[in-house]
Scaffold this motif. Structure first.
Motif, PDB file in Angstrom:
ATOM      1  N   ALA A  74      90.356  42.106  28.081  1.00 14.62           N
ATOM      2  CA  ALA A  74      90.494  43.070  28.618  1.00 14.62           C
ATOM      3  C   ALA A  74      92.217  43.342  28.358  1.00 14.62           C
ATOM      4  CB  ALA A  74      91.197  43.236  29.955  1.00 14.62           C
ATOM      5  N   HIS A  75      92.610  44.209  28.405  1.00 12.65           N
ATOM      6  CA  HIS A  75      94.237  44.513  27.278  1.00 12.65           C
ATOM      7  C   HIS A  75      94.403  45.749  27.792  1.00 12.65           C
ATOM      8  CE1 HIS A  75      97.281  46.702  24.671  1.00 12.65           C
ATOM      9  NE2 HIS A  75      98.291  45.563  25.402  1.00 12.65           N
ATOM     10  N   ARG A  76      95.304  45.720  28.404  1.00 16.84           N
ATOM     11  CA  ARG A  76      96.451  46.628  28.580  1.00 16.84           C
ATOM     12  C   ARG A  76      97.652  46.645  29.578  1.00 16.84           C
ATOM     13  NH1 ARG A  76      92.010  48.299  29.206  1.00 16.84           N
ATOM     14  NH2 ARG A  76      91.121  48.817  31.522  1.00 16.84           N
ATOM     15  N   ARG A  77      98.105  47.668  28.334  1.00 19.74           N
ATOM     16  CA  ARG A  77      99.714  48.583  28.130  1.00 19.74           C
ATOM     17  C   ARG A  77     100.529  48.730  29.808  1.00 19.74           C
ATOM     18  NH1 ARG A  77     102.398  45.858  25.059  1.00 19.74           N
ATOM     19  NH2 ARG A  77     103.790  48.065  24.140  1.00 19.74           N
ATOM     20  N   LEU A  78     101.447  47.995  30.180  1.00 21.03           N
ATOM     21  CA  LEU A  78     102.173  48.559  31.501  1.00 21.03           C
ATOM     22  C   LEU A  78     102.991  49.367  31.490  1.00 21.03           C
ATOM     23  CD1 LEU A  78     101.783  44.691  32.829  1.00 21.03           C
ATOM     24  CD2 LEU A  78     100.020  46.422  32.777  1.00 21.03           C
ATOM     25  N   VAL A  79     103.104  50.358  32.631  1.00 18.03           N
ATOM     26  CA  VAL A  79     104.182  51.163  32.972  1.00 18.03           C
ATOM     27  C   VAL A  79     105.154  50.389  32.219  1.00 18.03           C
ATOM     28  CG1 VAL A  79     105.662  51.914  34.748  1.00 18.03           C
ATOM     29  CG2 VAL A  79     103.478  52.767  34.933  1.00 18.03           C
ATOM     30  N   GLY A  80     106.059  50.466  31.426  1.00 18.24           N
ATOM     31  CA  GLY A  80     107.484  50.317  31.027  1.00 18.24           C
ATOM     32  C   GLY A  80     107.898  49.492  29.657  1.00 18.24           C
ATOM     33  N   GLY A  81     106.693  49.321  29.234  1.00 16.19           N
ATOM     34  CA  GLY A  81     106.735  48.462  28.289  1.00 16.19           C
ATOM     35  C   GLY A  81     105.993  47.475  28.098  1.00 16.19           C
ATOM     36  N   GLY A  82     104.798  46.988  29.296  1.00 17.80           N
ATOM     37  CA  GLY A  82     104.833  45.761  29.712  1.00 17.80           C
ATOM     38  C   GLY A  82     104.093  45.970  28.943  1.00 17.80           C
ATOM     39  N   ASP A  83     103.001  44.107  29.315  1.00 20.44           N
ATOM     40  CA  ASP A  83     101.551  43.928  28.048  1.00 20.44           C
ATOM     41  C   ASP A  83     100.655  43.444  29.606  1.00 20.44           C
ATOM     42  OD1 ASP A  83      99.939  44.821  25.576  1.00 20.44           O
ATOM     43  OD2 ASP A  83      99.998  42.571  25.974  1.00 20.44           O
ATOM     44  N   LEU A  84      99.553  43.425  29.256  1.00 21.68           N
ATOM     45  CA  LEU A  84      98.902  42.493  30.303  1.00 21.68           C
ATOM     46  C   LEU A  84      96.996  42.156  29.188  1.00 21.68           C
ATOM     47  CD1 LEU A  84      97.358  41.167  32.463  1.00 21.68           C
ATOM     48  CD2 LEU A  84      96.113  43.516  33.192  1.00 21.68           C
ATOM     49  N   GLN A  85      97.653  41.004  29.051  1.00 24.09           N
ATOM     50  CA  GLN A  85      96.101  40.528  28.131  1.00 24.09           C
ATOM     51  C   GLN A  85      94.856  39.831  29.023  1.00 24.09           C
ATOM     52  OE1 GLN A  85      97.271  38.615  24.647  1.00 24.09           O
ATOM     53  NE2 GLN A  85      99.176  40.123  24.127  1.00 24.09           N
ATOM     54  N   ILE A  86      93.982  39.968  29.298  1.00 27.23           N
ATOM     55  CA  ILE A  86      92.979  38.779  29.376  1.00 27.23           C
ATOM     56  C   ILE A  86      92.699  38.423  28.787  1.00 27.23           C
ATOM     57  CG2 ILE A  86      91.257  38.163  31.928  1.00 27.23           C
ATOM     58  CD1 ILE A  86      92.719  40.208  32.906  1.00 27.23           C
ATOM     59  N   MET A  87      92.215  36.601  28.981  1.00 24.84           N
ATOM     60  CA  MET A  87      91.105  35.766  27.771  1.00 24.84           C
ATOM     61  C   MET A  87      91.029  34.906  28.239  1.00 24.84           C
ATOM     62  SD  MET A  87      94.705  35.004  25.723  1.00 24.84           S
ATOM     63  CE  MET A  87      95.969  36.209  26.091  1.00 24.84           C
ATOM     64  N   GLU A  88      89.970  33.995  27.430  1.00 21.62           N
ATOM     65  CA  GLU A  88      89.261  32.676  27.927  1.00 21.62           C
ATOM     66  C   GLU A  88      90.566  31.817  28.278  1.00 21.62           C
ATOM     67  OE1 GLU A  88      87.461  31.183  24.783  1.00 21.62           O
ATOM     68  OE2 GLU A  88      88.544  32.213  23.201  1.00 21.62           O
ATOM     69  N   TRP A  89      90.457  31.456  29.034  1.00 22.32           N
ATOM     70  CA  TRP A  89      91.392  29.968  28.762  1.00 22.32           C
ATOM     71  C   TRP A  89      91.340  28.603  27.892  1.00 22.32           C
ATOM     72  CZ3 TRP A  89      94.969  28.578  32.261  1.00 22.32           C
ATOM     73  CH2 TRP A  89      95.091  26.873  31.867  1.00 22.32           C
ATOM     74  N   LEU A  90      92.577  28.267  27.515  1.00 22.83           N
ATOM     75  CA  LEU A  90      92.283  27.763  26.683  1.00 22.83           C
ATOM     76  C   LEU A  90      93.132  26.220  26.787  1.00 22.83           C
ATOM     77  CD1 LEU A  90      93.571  30.273  24.448  1.00 22.83           C
ATOM     78  CD2 LEU A  90      91.476  29.680  23.701  1.00 22.83           C
ATOM     79  N   GLU A  91      92.778  25.246  26.254  1.00 25.33           N
ATOM     80  CA  GLU A  91      93.317  24.099  26.706  1.00 25.33           C
ATOM     81  C   GLU A  91      94.406  23.495  25.206  1.00 25.33           C
ATOM     82  OE1 GLU A  91      93.019  22.223  29.347  1.00 25.33           O
ATOM     83  OE2 GLU A  91      91.810  22.997  30.265  1.00 25.33           O
ATOM     84  N   PRO A  92      95.726  22.840  25.641  1.00 25.79           N
ATOM     85  CA  PRO A  92      96.448  22.555  24.675  1.00 25.79           C
ATOM     86  C   PRO A  92      96.182  21.850  23.776  1.00 25.79           C
ATOM     87  CG  PRO A  92      97.292  21.681  26.936  1.00 25.79           C
ATOM     88  CD  PRO A  92      95.897  22.404  27.257  1.00 25.79           C
ATOM     89  N   VAL A  93      96.397  21.024  22.602  1.00 24.20           N
ATOM     90  CA  VAL A  93      96.131  20.010  21.534  1.00 24.20           C
ATOM     91  C   VAL A  93      97.276  19.482  21.551  1.00 24.20           C
ATOM     92  CG1 VAL A  93      94.185  21.686  20.358  1.00 24.20           C
ATOM     93  CG2 VAL A  93      96.054  22.061  19.522  1.00 24.20           C
ATOM     94  N   ASP A  94      96.666  18.328  20.415  1.00 24.32           N
ATOM     95  CA  ASP A  94      97.920  17.258  20.221  1.00 24.32           C
ATOM     96  C   ASP A  94      98.838  17.770  19.303  1.00 24.32           C
ATOM     97  OD1 ASP A  94      98.815  14.521  19.692  1.00 24.32           O
ATOM     98  OD2 ASP A  94      98.641  15.232  17.635  1.00 24.32           O
ATOM     99  N   ALA A  95     100.504  17.537  18.895  1.00 22.49           N
ATOM    100  CA  ALA A  95     101.066  18.753  17.906  1.00 22.49           C
ATOM    101  C   ALA A  95     100.741  18.187  16.741  1.00 22.49           C
ATOM    102  CB  ALA A  95     102.828  18.138  18.950  1.00 22.49           C
TER     103      ALA A  95
END
Length: 220
Positions: A74-95
């Motif tokens: 999902a994606h929504r632009r928020l009041v005042g220039g904000g932003d909401l993104q809902i996406m799959e959970w991700l894990e960090p990787v080695d640098a």
């Protein structure tokens, strides 16, 4: 409401609603904070102000077929220039692994060639359309992550040119108010700035005063 219409809520209200629903803090950067869903399968990225976010969303959608970008729910632009993104959970990787992905992307290696083409196309669009769009991709290793399927994905490759934009708020606020309408920058002084450190209170107040003064002078 379609996925890209403006939400009637601002970033604070969205964060509060998600927390009340059981979402928990799981990270923060300069432009946004992140919350994790109760079942652990999704993350919400919430920014008080992010003019470049719609281009990141465009990348996720246009490159979805490559399976090398996060799944966007999902994606929504928020009041005042904000932003909401809902996406799959991700894990960090080695640098080192992340740096190699960035290198392959920049070189348009065969394994990421299709993604590289979409990245270039959307980045060029942002540069044409958004006065404060970042001139380069963000090659921070933290932007390469792994999803639940074990695949590497590229996230947050685009951003606004923050140093130039916020310097203009202090030195040339008229330029800012004539290129970004007030409803789209109302909360631009509320960035978390977790990585680079928050603005001192006097600097934040100066920015707000400069913008308000320039807005008043710009009225017909």
């Amino acid at each position: 409401m379609s996925p890209d219409e403006q939400s009637p809520e601002n970033h604070r209200e969205v964060e509060r609603a998600l927390r009340d629903a059981g979402w928990t803090p799981c990270g923060a950067g300069d432009w946004a904070i992140a919350l994790r869903s109760p079942d652990g399968r999704a993350a919400a990225r919430i920014s008080p102000f992010d003019p470049a976010a719609p281009y990141t969303v465009a990348l996720y959608r246009e490159a979805a077929y490559t399976r090398q970008v996060p799944r966007l729910f999902a994606h929504r632009r928020l009041v005042g220039g904000g932003d909401l993104q809902i996406m799959e959970w991700l894990e960090p990787v080695d640098a080192d692994e992340a740096a190699e992905f960035h290198r392959a992307l920049a070189a348009r290696e065969p394994e990421v060639a299709e993604l590289a083409d979409v990245v270039r196309r959307v980045h060029e669009r942002g540069r044409r359309e958004l006065p404060w769009f970042g001139p380069k991709l963000d090659d921070n290793p933290d932007n390469i992550m792994r999803n639940a399927d074990g695949r590497l994905v590229a996230a947050d490759l685009f951003g606004a040119d923050g140093p130039r934009l916020y310097a203009a708020v202090v030195d040339d606020p008229k330029l800012v108010v004539t290129t970004i309408p007030e409803p789209e920058r109302r909360f631009m002084t509320e960035l978390p700035l977790t990585n680079t450190g928050p603005w001192p209170p006097d600097v934040r107040e100066t920015m707000r005063t400069n913008l308000a003064t320039a807005d008043a002078a710009n009225q017909p």
